[in-house]
Design a protein around this motif. Sequence first.
Motif, PDB file in Angstrom:
ATOM      1  N   LEU A 172       0.644  -1.302  -0.102  1.00 18.25           N
ATOM      2  CA  LEU A 172      -0.307   0.057  -0.086  1.00 18.25           C
ATOM      3  C   LEU A 172       0.676   1.375  -0.044  1.00 18.25           C
ATOM      4  O   LEU A 172       1.704   1.545   0.600  1.00 18.25           O
ATOM      5  CB  LEU A 172      -1.185  -0.317   1.092  1.00 18.25           C
ATOM      6  CG  LEU A 172      -1.968   1.020   1.633  1.00 18.25           C
ATOM      7  CD1 LEU A 172      -3.272   1.083   0.592  1.00 18.25           C
ATOM      8  CD2 LEU A 172      -2.710   0.845   2.552  1.00 18.25           C
ATOM      9  N   SER A 173       0.008   2.003  -0.569  1.00 17.69           N
ATOM     10  CA  SER A 173       1.400   3.884  -0.508  1.00 17.69           C
ATOM     11  C   SER A 173       0.094   4.890  -1.079  1.00 17.69           C
ATOM     12  O   SER A 173      -0.929   4.288  -1.636  1.00 17.69           O
ATOM     13  CB  SER A 173       1.996   3.787  -1.954  1.00 17.69           C
ATOM     14  OG  SER A 173       3.291   2.899  -2.138  1.00 17.69           O
ATOM     15  N   THR A 174       0.661   5.669  -0.250  1.00 21.77           N
ATOM     16  CA  THR A 174      -0.617   7.015  -0.765  1.00 21.77           C
ATOM     17  C   THR A 174      -0.490   8.176  -0.861  1.00 21.77           C
ATOM     18  O   THR A 174       1.312   8.632  -0.203  1.00 21.77           O
ATOM     19  CB  THR A 174      -1.507   7.058   0.694  1.00 21.77           C
ATOM     20  OG1 THR A 174      -2.101   5.709   0.915  1.00 21.77           O
ATOM     21  CG2 THR A 174      -2.633   8.197   0.675  1.00 21.77           C
ATOM     22  N   VAL A 175       0.147   8.339  -1.779  1.00 22.55           N
ATOM     23  CA  VAL A 175       1.206   9.624  -2.395  1.00 22.55           C
ATOM     24  C   VAL A 175       0.455  10.952  -2.838  1.00 22.55           C
ATOM     25  O   VAL A 175      -0.802  10.540  -3.391  1.00 22.55           O
ATOM     26  CB  VAL A 175       1.725   9.231  -3.915  1.00 22.55           C
ATOM     27  CG1 VAL A 175       2.764  10.597  -4.174  1.00 22.55           C
ATOM     28  CG2 VAL A 175       2.479   7.643  -3.622  1.00 22.55           C
ATOM     29  N   TYR A 176       0.451  12.013  -1.739  1.00 27.52           N
ATOM     30  CA  TYR A 176      -0.356  13.065  -2.183  1.00 27.52           C
ATOM     31  C   TYR A 176       0.099  14.127  -3.300  1.00 27.52           C
ATOM     32  O   TYR A 176       1.326  13.549  -4.073  1.00 27.52           O
ATOM     33  CB  TYR A 176       0.069  13.954  -0.688  1.00 27.52           C
ATOM     34  CG  TYR A 176      -0.376  13.654   0.508  1.00 27.52           C
ATOM     35  CD1 TYR A 176      -1.872  14.048   0.317  1.00 27.52           C
ATOM     36  CD2 TYR A 176       0.319  13.460   1.741  1.00 27.52           C
ATOM     37  CE1 TYR A 176      -2.739  12.470   1.542  1.00 27.52           C
ATOM     38  CE2 TYR A 176      -0.034  13.311   2.467  1.00 27.52           C
ATOM     39  CZ  TYR A 176      -1.374  13.022   2.707  1.00 27.52           C
ATOM     40  OH  TYR A 176      -2.172  12.249   4.103  1.00 27.52           O
ATOM     41  N   PRO A 177      -0.919  14.783  -4.254  1.00 29.03           N
ATOM     42  CA  PRO A 177      -0.875  15.084  -4.777  1.00 29.03           C
ATOM     43  C   PRO A 177       1.000  16.351  -5.820  1.00 29.03           C
ATOM     44  O   PRO A 177       1.620  16.853  -6.493  1.00 29.03           O
ATOM     45  CB  PRO A 177      -1.603  16.318  -4.972  1.00 29.03           C
ATOM     46  CG  PRO A 177      -2.745  16.043  -4.513  1.00 29.03           C
ATOM     47  CD  PRO A 177      -2.557  15.240  -3.055  1.00 29.03           C
ATOM     48  N   ASN A 178       1.389  17.077  -4.141  1.00 33.57           N
ATOM     49  CA  ASN A 178       3.051  17.105  -3.645  1.00 33.57           C
ATOM     50  C   ASN A 178       3.875  16.619  -3.783  1.00 33.57           C
ATOM     51  O   ASN A 178       5.280  16.501  -4.193  1.00 33.57           O
ATOM     52  CB  ASN A 178       2.831  18.142  -3.027  1.00 33.57           C
ATOM     53  CG  ASN A 178       2.477  18.227  -1.562  1.00 33.57           C
ATOM     54  OD1 ASN A 178       2.556  16.222  -1.020  1.00 33.57           O
ATOM     55  ND2 ASN A 178       2.642  18.111  -0.047  1.00 33.57           N
ATOM     56  N   GLY A 179       3.524  15.022  -3.929  1.00 34.11           N
ATOM     57  CA  GLY A 179       4.805  13.916  -4.410  1.00 34.11           C
ATOM     58  C   GLY A 179       5.233  13.120  -2.910  1.00 34.11           C
ATOM     59  O   GLY A 179       6.086  12.488  -3.178  1.00 34.11           O
ATOM     60  N   VAL A 180       4.366  14.394  -1.304  1.00 33.74           N
ATOM     61  CA  VAL A 180       4.895  13.277  -0.538  1.00 33.74           C
ATOM     62  C   VAL A 180       4.424  12.188  -0.554  1.00 33.74           C
ATOM     63  O   VAL A 180       3.139  11.435  -0.674  1.00 33.74           O
ATOM     64  CB  VAL A 180       4.492  14.058   0.796  1.00 33.74           C
ATOM     65  CG1 VAL A 180       4.624  13.724   1.884  1.00 33.74           C
ATOM     66  CG2 VAL A 180       5.640  15.065   0.680  1.00 33.74           C
ATOM     67  N   ARG A 181       5.374  11.337  -0.170  1.00 34.29           N
ATOM     68  CA  ARG A 181       4.611   9.415   0.356  1.00 34.29           C
ATOM     69  C   ARG A 181       4.272   9.872   1.682  1.00 34.29           C
ATOM     70  O   ARG A 181       5.303   9.106   2.383  1.00 34.29           O
ATOM     71  CB  ARG A 181       5.575   8.378  -0.282  1.00 34.29           C
ATOM     72  CG  ARG A 181       6.105   9.062  -1.838  1.00 34.29           C
ATOM     73  CD  ARG A 181       7.386   7.536  -2.488  1.00 34.29           C
ATOM     74  NE  ARG A 181       6.525   6.460  -2.311  1.00 34.29           N
ATOM     75  CZ  ARG A 181       5.439   5.702  -3.285  1.00 34.29           C
ATOM     76  NH1 ARG A 181       5.574   6.579  -4.431  1.00 34.29           N
ATOM     77  NH2 ARG A 181       5.150   4.680  -2.944  1.00 34.29           N
ATOM     78  N   ALA A 182       3.406   9.252   2.061  1.00 35.09           N
ATOM     79  CA  ALA A 182       2.858   9.633   3.275  1.00 35.09           C
ATOM     80  C   ALA A 182       2.616   8.212   3.581  1.00 35.09           C
ATOM     81  O   ALA A 182       2.841   7.980   4.756  1.00 35.09           O
ATOM     82  CB  ALA A 182       1.267   9.904   3.463  1.00 35.09           C
ATOM     83  N   VAL A 183       2.066   7.147   2.627  1.00 40.66           N
ATOM     84  CA  VAL A 183       2.420   5.597   2.863  1.00 40.66           C
ATOM     85  C   VAL A 183       2.988   4.922   1.711  1.00 40.66           C
ATOM     86  O   VAL A 183       2.964   5.378   1.011  1.00 40.66           O
ATOM     87  CB  VAL A 183       1.056   5.090   3.375  1.00 40.66           C
ATOM     88  CG1 VAL A 183       1.423   4.104   3.508  1.00 40.66           C
ATOM     89  CG2 VAL A 183       0.490   5.095   3.989  1.00 40.66           C
ATOM     90  N   ASP A 184       4.248   4.164   2.084  1.00 39.45           N
ATOM     91  CA  ASP A 184       5.565   3.930   1.172  1.00 39.45           C
ATOM     92  C   ASP A 184       5.378   2.010   1.257  1.00 39.45           C
ATOM     93  O   ASP A 184       6.539   2.180   1.809  1.00 39.45           O
ATOM     94  CB  ASP A 184       6.928   4.672   1.642  1.00 39.45           C
ATOM     95  CG  ASP A 184       7.274   4.346   0.642  1.00 39.45           C
ATOM     96  OD1 ASP A 184       7.313   4.035  -0.348  1.00 39.45           O
ATOM     97  OD2 ASP A 184       8.993   4.448   0.610  1.00 39.45           O
TER      98      ASP A 184
END
Length: 359
Positions: free
Chosen positions: A9-21
Amino acid sequence: MAGIDLTGLSTVYPNGVRAVDDLSLTVADGEFFALLGPSGCGKTTLLRTIAGLEQASSGSVGIGGADVTRVEPGRRRVAMVFQDYALFPHMTVAQNIAYPLRVRRASRQEQQEAATRTSAGLGLASLLDRRPAQLSGGQQQRVALARAIAMEADVLLLDEPLSNLDARLRLEARTFLKRLQRELGLTTVFVTHDQAEALALADRIAVMSEGRIRQLGSPKEVFQRPVDTFVANFIGSTPMNLLPGEVSGGLVEVAGARLKPPAGLDLPDGTPVTAGIRPEYLHLTSGDGITGTVSIVENLGVTSLVTLECPGPVLVGLTVAEQDEPAIGTTVTATPEPGRLLLYDGETTQLLGEAKVDT
């Protein structure tokens, strides 16, 4: 009831920050699971991704054996309690509790019965006509829990629900929450930055940093055998002593002392290490150990945290019974309990040797 399965699971915000990697994790059916870590480590984003409030960029979310990665939040049978409780200020307690059933278009009688039934178990029966502004923080928390329970969800997600309570009320709420989860048998994921809460409540803990899990294990495992110096420094109401040292003649030279390394750990001379010793596992002795001058004594109630100034120079902390407090300025010696000295690689910061935890 249902377990949770997260795969890649990965969650990447529009600004490119990988909050979950690229995170994979399984939470067992009925387990009380804690996500623990400092602010910004990704734990709340992970919780919101499980709930469907954040969209996974890649990987999958499974609940009860079903893939819900692309399923909308309202159909995941997940209940969430937010940090600020998110109660509707214009609604009464009864209306707040029954709101999930109202959304499902349940009858007024069903809504009333659910509010009455759920509130009785949480000590809210006499407060049903009040509005949130008329409630204490602890009462608001119970209303938020009652609303979540009324949803009859398979999974309960808690986003730092105790953080807005004062110290005494937080302790009472912690005990209440533990008992409630056991009675309901709900699969529960609990987000917190407070390691004391995680150690007290959870069956297992995932310590997170930069969107990844640094260590996964029981409270005893993460407390007694942190896998690296990040976890060692983060876990514990009093920080672990992390002391630079070097192996010499089969012993560990640290803070002016020569200590025996953990059993079975044979390191060549000159190996740089970091010695990890919890203050709770250091004791005042008259034998060999770490010798230093008492510089600070902090009262913790029935114990005191004593800080020693040792050669290096380094500071070493240990806890003592209140009646054993040494005087500031005196020279004392502290010795680790057998088997409690941990060694970390001086370069990689990883724990050296096999993990062994008290049962």
